[in-house]
Write an enzyme that holds these catalytic residues in place. Structure first.
Site, PDB file in Angstrom:
ATOM      1  N   CYS A 283      35.948  16.488  39.138  1.00  0.00           N
ATOM      2  CA  CYS A 283      34.914  16.249  38.111  1.00  0.00           C
ATOM      3  C   CYS A 283      33.994  17.434  37.843  1.00  0.00           C
ATOM      4  CB  CYS A 283      34.072  15.036  38.503  1.00  0.00           C
ATOM      5  SG  CYS A 283      35.005  13.509  38.494  1.00  0.00           S
TER       6      CYS A 283
HETATM    7  N1  NAD Z   1      38.229  10.365  40.530  1.00  0.00           N
HETATM    8  C1  NAD Z   1      36.955  10.703  40.420  1.00  0.00           C
HETATM    9  O1  NAD Z   1      36.335  11.315  41.324  1.00  0.00           O
HETATM   10  C2  NAD Z   1      36.186  10.290  39.181  1.00  0.00           C
HETATM   11  C3  NAD Z   1      34.792  10.320  39.217  1.00  0.00           C
HETATM   12  C4  NAD Z   1      34.065   9.958  38.077  1.00  0.00           C
HETATM   13  C5  NAD Z   1      34.754   9.650  36.921  1.00  0.00           C
HETATM   14  N2  NAD Z   1      36.128   9.650  36.902  1.00  0.00           N
HETATM   15  C6  NAD Z   1      36.798   9.343  35.663  1.00  0.00           C
HETATM   16  O2  NAD Z   1      37.528   8.135  35.784  1.00  0.00           O
HETATM   17  C7  NAD Z   1      38.710   8.199  34.999  1.00  0.00           C
HETATM   18  C8  NAD Z   1      39.894   7.846  35.868  1.00  0.00           C
HETATM   19  O3  NAD Z   1      39.974   8.780  36.916  1.00  0.00           O
HETATM   20  P1  NAD Z   1      40.868   8.539  38.211  1.00  0.00           P
HETATM   21  O4  NAD Z   1      40.522   9.632  39.131  1.00  0.00           O
HETATM   22  O5  NAD Z   1      40.752   7.135  38.677  1.00  0.00           O
HETATM   23  O6  NAD Z   1      42.326   8.778  37.599  1.00  0.00           O
HETATM   24  P2  NAD Z   1      43.732   8.493  38.318  1.00  0.00           P
HETATM   25  O7  NAD Z   1      44.675   9.467  37.720  1.00  0.00           O
HETATM   26  O8  NAD Z   1      43.564   8.458  39.794  1.00  0.00           O
HETATM   27  O9  NAD Z   1      44.104   7.010  37.842  1.00  0.00           O
HETATM   28  C9  NAD Z   1      44.310   6.660  36.499  1.00  0.00           C
HETATM   29  C10 NAD Z   1      45.262   5.480  36.428  1.00  0.00           C
HETATM   30  O10 NAD Z   1      45.382   5.109  35.050  1.00  0.00           O
HETATM   31  C11 NAD Z   1      46.732   4.728  34.838  1.00  0.00           C
HETATM   32  N3  NAD Z   1      47.023   4.768  33.406  1.00  0.00           N
HETATM   33  C12 NAD Z   1      47.250   5.839  32.596  1.00  0.00           C
HETATM   34  N4  NAD Z   1      47.455   5.452  31.344  1.00  0.00           N
HETATM   35  C13 NAD Z   1      47.373   4.099  31.335  1.00  0.00           C
HETATM   36  C14 NAD Z   1      47.499   3.109  30.326  1.00  0.00           C
HETATM   37  N5  NAD Z   1      47.739   3.413  29.068  1.00  0.00           N
HETATM   38  N6  NAD Z   1      47.373   1.826  30.685  1.00  0.00           N
HETATM   39  C15 NAD Z   1      47.123   1.465  31.966  1.00  0.00           C
HETATM   40  N7  NAD Z   1      46.981   2.366  32.948  1.00  0.00           N
HETATM   41  C16 NAD Z   1      47.104   3.660  32.646  1.00  0.00           C
HETATM   42  C17 NAD Z   1      47.530   5.697  35.660  1.00  0.00           C
HETATM   43  O11 NAD Z   1      48.843   5.234  35.893  1.00  0.00           O
HETATM   44  C18 NAD Z   1      46.672   5.780  36.926  1.00  0.00           C
HETATM   45  O12 NAD Z   1      47.051   4.814  37.866  1.00  0.00           O
HETATM   46  C19 NAD Z   1      38.751   9.605  34.400  1.00  0.00           C
HETATM   47  O13 NAD Z   1      38.211   9.598  33.108  1.00  0.00           O
HETATM   48  C20 NAD Z   1      37.833  10.388  35.301  1.00  0.00           C
HETATM   49  O14 NAD Z   1      37.234  11.471  34.632  1.00  0.00           O
HETATM   50  C21 NAD Z   1      36.848   9.948  38.016  1.00  0.00           C
END
Ligand code: NAD
Length: 468
Positions: A283
């Site tokens: 992030c």
């Molecule tokens: N991981 C972090 O530290 C963090 C912190 C704050 C914000 N975020 C935000 O949260 C969001 C998700 O991050 P994450 O780290 O959990 O991502 P990730 O890649 O770990 O998980 C995302 C999930 O979404 C699924 N996915 C993708 N397209 C899809 C669809 N059309 N329908 C259903 N599922 C779908 C993927 O298969 C995956 O399992 C991002 O926008 C990120 O910027 C993440």
């Protein structure tokens, strides 16, 4: 304006069923926490193995505490690949899919829009009000100009009347996601209308253990707030690192003494004010970069964000220079800590990986040890040639001529000065980036460099460096 949670008459005391779209590093802990608070939760993902995993009561991703929380609440969580089933079976949907950076530094909606389209088509067939909450980090303007129209187009329904939309990103760090979700400093809600904001505020009141302040606003202000929080924190880290560099040049200076005092000023505060290594992870770097891109696209000079990025980028070079001032090129260097922070195995944009690559580029052999990473495959996509994993702290120290303690993992505190002792010279070089070890003991057995500390001086000497 920041408000305390207020009970929404709409939901009364009955906890609505919630669907969580995207069961990754943030979505699956969110699903487990909501289930733990008594909601029926339907998880949706396009990844079948993740869906199978939660249907077995197992965590689809590694995160401390997640496996046991999922298992304990398995009777309230189920997974599906079918959006229709999820939307029909729930009242609120959180969208937590990736928003990767594009080549300009902006966040792409290439995963969000298909997910939102699928929700929209499912809404078309649903009677009754449904609230869609985007948790994924998006650029300012994206909710109003892309997500809302997509939902309206695919559902044939009107936002604010037939369904509601909120933008509500989370402020979590990997390794402490569950605690961060349950005990946030504040909750951020960008809302299409009051009714939608009230429903989400009620869900957070159930979710959060403390009396969490809620900042409610329109979409664009919420989008800007999310980006600004992370950009501001990175500025603070870069400031502390710059201060540490200055301290290293002044006999008697100690960055911890200065930042501990600085942090007492309530205008500044202590958190993230520790001169050490670069910030990293999925992030901070990209949010800072996105802020710069946004400002530039609006013809605003992003001087602070760019200076922050430049200071961050030079930290690996700075540590490498310390090592190379004492060791010949091609030496074996051991790095303790490889992830981007303690408590997680994620190596994305980690300061240690940047350092390892910097060292390899000047011919060094690099080995690393991290208590959370036992398998090089986990880090292989970001690590290049010439980097190996050591089996233990002891093995790493024994084989390396220079050792960098790059992460403040509790396991590294147990290292004692004898571990660095050698039978015959030369002595080992030890760089303690977080100043975890006892300086006076270490200086007796190795060349010890406490990053952010100037050379020691006698108490009666003037604590300034003479001009050369
Ligand atoms: N991981 C972090 O530290 C963090 C912190 C704050 C914000 N975020 C935000 O949260 C969001 C998700 O991050 P994450 O780290 O959990 O991502 P990730 O890649 O770990 O998980 C995302 C999930 O979404 C699924 N996915 C993708 N397209 C899809 C669809 N059309 N329908 C259903 N599922 C779908 C993927 O298969 C995956 O399992 C991002 O926008 C990120 O910027 C993440």
């Amino acid at each position: 304006m920041a408000q305390q949670c207020s009970h929404s008459l709409e939901l009364g005391s009955s906890k609505p069923a919630i669907s969580v779209v995207g069961l990754g590093k943030l979505g699956s802990p969110l699903a487990a926490c909501l289930a733990a608070k008594g909601h029926q939760v339907i998880g949706v993902d396009i990844n079948e193995s993740y869906v199978r995993s939660i249907n077995k009561g197992c965590a689809p991703v590694r995160e401390p505490g997640l496996d046991s929380l999922m298992y304990a609440n398995r009777h309230r969580i189920r997974g599906t690949l079918d959006f229709r089933e999820a939307i029909q079976g729930s009242t609120v949907s959180f969208v937590v899919v990736p928003t990767p950076s594009d080549e300009r530094g902006s966040f792409s909606l290439k995963y969000v829009l298909p997910a939102v389209e699928a929700i929209g088509y499912a809404l078309k067939e649903k009677d009754g009000f449904h609230l869609v909450v985007t948790t994924s980090t998006v650029m300012p303007g994206a909710t109003q100009s892309e997500i809302l129209p997509t939902l309206e187009k695919c559902s044939g329904k009107k936002c604010g009347k037939d369904f509601g939309l909120c933008y509500s990103p989370e402020f979590i760090a990997l390794g402490s996601v569950i605690d961060n979700l349950l005990n946030p400093d504040f909750v951020l809600i960008g809302e299409s209308d009051k009714r939608s904001g009230d429903i989400l505020a009620q869900v957070y009141e159930w979710l959060c253990a403390n009396k969490t302040p809620i900042a409610r606003m329109n979409f664009v202000n919420a989008e800007l707030t999310k980006l600004s929080v992370n950009t501001y924190v990175t500025t603070k880290i870069a400031y502390a690192n710059m201060l540490a560099e200055v301290c290293e040049q002044i006999p008697g200076a100690d960055v911890d003494v200065v930042t501990d005092a600085l942090g007492l000023d309530s205008r500044i505060g202590r958190k993230y004010l520790k001169g050490a290594t670069a910030y990293g992870g999925p992030c901070f770097p990209r949010d800072n970069h996105a802020f710069s891109w946004l400002a530039r696209s609006l013809e605003v000079e992003p001087s602070i964000a760019e200076a922050t990025e430049a200071i961050n980028a030079r930290q690996a070079v700075r540590i490498k220079d310390h090592l190379m001032a004492h060791l010949p090129h091609g030496s074996h260097i051991g790095i303790l800590g490889l992830a981007y922070k303690p408590g997680t195995h994620i190596v994305e944009e980690s300061a240690s990986v940047a350092l390892a690559k910097e060292l390899v580029s000047c011919g060094c052999l690099v080995s690393a040890y991290d208590p959370k990473i036992q398998d090089l495959n986990e880090a292989s996509n970001v690590l290049g040639q010439g980097i190996t994993l050591a089996g233990s702290i002891k093995e790493l120290i024994e084989n390396a001529a220079g050792i960098v303690i790059a992460l403040p993992c509790p396991e590294f505190k147990q290292i004692i000065s004898q571990d660095f002792m050698v039978a015959t010279p030369p002595r080992k070089i030890v760089i303690d980036c977080w100043r975890m070890l006892d300086r006076s003991r270490l200086e007796a057995v190795c060349e010890y460099i406490a990053l952010g500390s100037g050379p020691l001086v006698a108490k009666d000497k003037l604590l300034v460096r003479e001009s050369r």
